[in-house]
Motif scaffolding. Sequence first.
Motif, PDB file in Angstrom:
ATOM      1  N   GLY A  88      -4.234   3.891  -2.832  1.00 45.56           N
ATOM      2  CA  GLY A  88      -3.777   5.261  -3.081  1.00 45.56           C
ATOM      3  C   GLY A  88      -2.706   5.717  -2.116  1.00 45.56           C
ATOM      4  N   GLY A  89      -2.456   4.962  -1.048  1.00 45.07           N
ATOM      5  CA  GLY A  89      -1.478   5.378  -0.052  1.00 45.07           C
ATOM      6  C   GLY A  89      -0.216   4.540  -0.025  1.00 45.07           C
ATOM      7  N   ILE A  90      -0.054   3.605  -0.982  1.00 45.40           N
ATOM      8  CA  ILE A  90       1.171   2.789  -1.007  1.00 45.40           C
ATOM      9  C   ILE A  90       1.741   2.784  -2.423  1.00 45.40           C
ATOM     10  CG2 ILE A  90       0.315   1.301   0.849  1.00 45.40           C
ATOM     11  CD1 ILE A  90      -0.200  -0.842  -1.288  1.00 45.40           C
ATOM     12  N   PRO A  91       3.064   2.605  -2.566  1.00 45.21           N
ATOM     13  CA  PRO A  91       3.652   2.449  -3.909  1.00 45.21           C
ATOM     14  C   PRO A  91       3.178   1.126  -4.522  1.00 45.21           C
ATOM     15  CG  PRO A  91       5.334   2.985  -2.256  1.00 45.21           C
ATOM     16  CD  PRO A  91       4.088   2.625  -1.507  1.00 45.21           C
ATOM     17  N   ARG A  92       2.620   1.203  -5.724  1.00 41.16           N
ATOM     18  CA  ARG A  92       2.082  -0.012  -6.336  1.00 41.16           C
ATOM     19  C   ARG A  92       3.168  -1.046  -6.614  1.00 41.16           C
ATOM     20  NH1 ARG A  92      -3.213   0.462  -8.247  1.00 41.16           N
ATOM     21  NH2 ARG A  92      -3.020  -1.741  -8.732  1.00 41.16           N
ATOM     22  N   GLU A  93       4.421  -0.573  -6.823  1.00 41.97           N
ATOM     23  CA  GLU A  93       5.485  -1.539  -7.105  1.00 41.97           C
ATOM     24  C   GLU A  93       5.840  -2.368  -5.877  1.00 41.97           C
ATOM     25  OE1 GLU A  93       7.363   2.470  -6.113  1.00 41.97           O
ATOM     26  OE2 GLU A  93       5.763   1.708  -7.421  1.00 41.97           O
ATOM     27  N   ARG A  94       5.355  -2.001  -4.697  1.00 34.15           N
ATOM     28  CA  ARG A  94       5.629  -2.777  -3.487  1.00 34.15           C
ATOM     29  C   ARG A  94       4.485  -3.718  -3.130  1.00 34.15           C
ATOM     30  NH1 ARG A  94       7.430   0.629   1.552  1.00 34.15           N
ATOM     31  NH2 ARG A  94       7.629  -1.518   2.330  1.00 34.15           N
ATOM     32  N   LEU A  95       3.376  -3.691  -3.904  1.00 38.00           N
ATOM     33  CA  LEU A  95       2.213  -4.512  -3.570  1.00 38.00           C
ATOM     34  C   LEU A  95       2.491  -5.975  -3.878  1.00 38.00           C
ATOM     35  CD1 LEU A  95      -0.747  -4.580  -2.619  1.00 38.00           C
ATOM     36  CD2 LEU A  95      -1.423  -4.312  -5.014  1.00 38.00           C
ATOM     37  N   GLY A  96       2.484  -6.778  -2.827  1.00 40.46           N
ATOM     38  CA  GLY A  96       2.711  -8.205  -2.999  1.00 40.46           C
ATOM     39  C   GLY A  96       1.427  -9.006  -3.115  1.00 40.46           C
ATOM     40  N   GLY A  97       0.286  -8.404  -2.744  1.00 42.27           N
ATOM     41  CA  GLY A  97      -0.985  -9.110  -2.840  1.00 42.27           C
ATOM     42  C   GLY A  97      -2.015  -8.495  -1.902  1.00 42.27           C
ATOM     43  N   ILE A  98      -3.273  -8.908  -2.080  1.00 44.66           N
ATOM     44  CA  ILE A  98      -4.371  -8.474  -1.223  1.00 44.66           C
ATOM     45  C   ILE A  98      -5.105  -9.718  -0.738  1.00 44.66           C
ATOM     46  CG2 ILE A  98      -6.577  -7.250  -1.134  1.00 44.66           C
ATOM     47  CD1 ILE A  98      -5.527  -5.287  -3.142  1.00 44.66           C
ATOM     48  N   MET A  99      -5.408  -9.717   0.551  1.00 45.31           N
ATOM     49  CA  MET A  99      -6.159 -10.830   1.134  1.00 45.31           C
ATOM     50  C   MET A  99      -7.413 -10.273   1.803  1.00 45.31           C
ATOM     51  SD  MET A  99      -5.047 -13.618   4.015  1.00 45.31           S
ATOM     52  CE  MET A  99      -3.912 -14.389   2.881  1.00 45.31           C
ATOM     53  N   MET A 100      -8.545 -10.960   1.611  1.00 46.03           N
ATOM     54  CA  MET A 100      -9.797 -10.585   2.253  1.00 46.03           C
ATOM     55  C   MET A 100     -10.262 -11.727   3.140  1.00 46.03           C
ATOM     56  SD  MET A 100     -11.977  -8.700  -0.772  1.00 46.03           S
ATOM     57  CE  MET A 100     -11.397  -7.169  -1.511  1.00 46.03           C
TER      58      MET A 100
END
Length: 691
Positions: free
Chosen positions: A132-144
């Motif tokens: 909710g706090g970042i532009p989704r078009e800039r999301l390159g991935g999520i790592m856990m």
Amino acid sequence: MTQDWQNLQISPLLDIGILQILAVLCLIAVVVFALFRLRGTIWRGVVMVLVLLALLAPQFADQDREKLSDIVLVLVDRSASQEIGDRSEQTDETIKQLRDRFAGNDTIELRFEDVTGQSDTRMFAVVDRLLGGIPRERLGGIMMITDGQVHDVPPRLDLGAPLHVLITGHEDEHDRRLQIRQSADYGIVGKDAEFMVEAIDHDLAKGTPIAVRMLLEDGTEKEIYLPANEQHRISIPVPHAGPVLAELRMDEIEDETDQTNNRLILETTGVRDRLRVLLLSGEPHPGERAWRNLLRADPGVDLVHFTILRPPEKGDDTPINELALIPFPIRDLFEVRLRQFDLIIFDRYQMRGVLPAHYLEKVVDYVKWGGAALVVAGPEYIGADGLSSTVLNDLMPAVATGRIMEQPFVPRVNDAGRLHPVTAAIAGSPSTPPKWGRWYRQIETRTSDPDVMTLMTGADDMPLLTLQRVEEGRVAMLSSDQMWLWQRGHDGGGPVAELLRRLSHWLMKEPALDENTITTVRSADGESLILNWRKIGANPEIGSVINPETGEQVNAAFEKQPDQTWQAVVPMAERGLIRVRGRDLSDRTQTALHVDRDVLTAESRNTNSTPEILAGLVAQNDGYIGRIENGLPDFRHIPSDRVRHGLNWAGFLETDSYRTIVGGITNLLPIPLIALLIGAICLVGWRVESK
């Protein structure tokens, strides 16, 4: 900087809707001029077009675009299970390698976020908050980076970017544990409550017997055998109403990742099937209605009520079969069914030959065995046929002196009554006692036994309501028969319903109304148990706690608190079902049970690291999942239309996110130039049309 038709833009001087209306009007005007072949149609149309263009204000923006970095969210599991073994070291080393891998790379921005949790791990709640706090078009991935024990995994998740998971821990971990599969929320007092549990140990064949110790509330311990990796039904006794506890303990094995889940707390709530009350009234009087209405209004009470309408010695010619609605079943009540009752109430009862004296001896035995008796004493109590001359008098907490006090008085709750649960709720404060109605008659009584609890006083501060425990049972005495005045609201009335309800339920051993109870709470740092003793009688001296692991007894002294309770702080970091005991200066003891309900939380229920819980979501989002002990994958920056992971690599998306840098603005149709053009066209048109 660049300048092309892509940089062309308009900055209308009027609202675009108004300009559209003007354009339509101009078009209609030109069409009308053309249809009627009017002179000057062309130059008038040109002027209209120029005016509209001027109002649109077309311009060139000198601008450039700058590529933004792609954001990769890295969620780091810092929950309690990550402290097992070397998982924390694996996590820190992985973070260091990630930072080194992308150091100096301006195209990828790593954003690290720690996810903490003592009772559970909620990774995806943090994912929702961060997205909710970042532009989704800039999301390159999520790592856990996690041990895989995540407790808020959604059924589906569409990130629009890859989800990669790095698993800490080791593949050969061992953790045997106890899990409850079906609980029993309630159990009937006197019967057993059944639970379905499972002893899990994947190193054993299914059905292999596992020895498990069961610790019950009364301190007894027995050994049972549960089949490995199979659900099994077990039962615990429900000896009383209220919370009932038991604990299962399974021996740990060598190199086990966690031992806390080798214990399991079984908890149910005991409820009585029906409370059975026997009410014996003397001659009809206003007070018996108060008892009858109270007990009949309680849906959990079965009431048997007998009233002696007239004494047997009254001589007349009335047939025997008309002396009572039903024959008085003396033998059935006092020999066959006596111990089925939870409470016997003698309400202004007199010995008039209806109840043989030896049956009162059975009542005394019934109370000592574990029953309860209440006497409501009026003038007949000390009469020739009164109960004061029977064996029941020796059972009562107060002894009648033979004097009847007939004077107005207001019942008051004394200091002991302010602590006792029966009367504490109605006592008010010492400085402003409640305004209750007056009573006018009381039997004078005396108390000598130190175990007697006087909760209310009446005329001349004489005992009005007295209670006592007699071996396994309980007795109470109300030294006045005028409580019905409160029920009718005389002189303002009083809390008769609340008082009688609490009194009767204390007699029937309602746990919530027990006096001298010890309550326990874990200290804020978790290293101690705080014992609080609400004490009536001799002052507390020592509090003792039995270590559930070693059986060692740890003691601490009680100290008086401002609210008149007593407190002891006992060092005890071990958790589980713990037996507590307090001793007072008269060498009397009180026991209690402390239970740490957080012993088996979602976080400790299964501590083996595993990729199975997150594998489904990783596959949905085309990501990589693997154990850190097998080595980190190769991280790549890939276009969004490419495969996003392989056997030994994980990709982050190259997004099309840019930032526009705007320079100067060039107006294509300056207002002065348009004004000159319109003026010139108007002059030419006027000149042409004037010929």
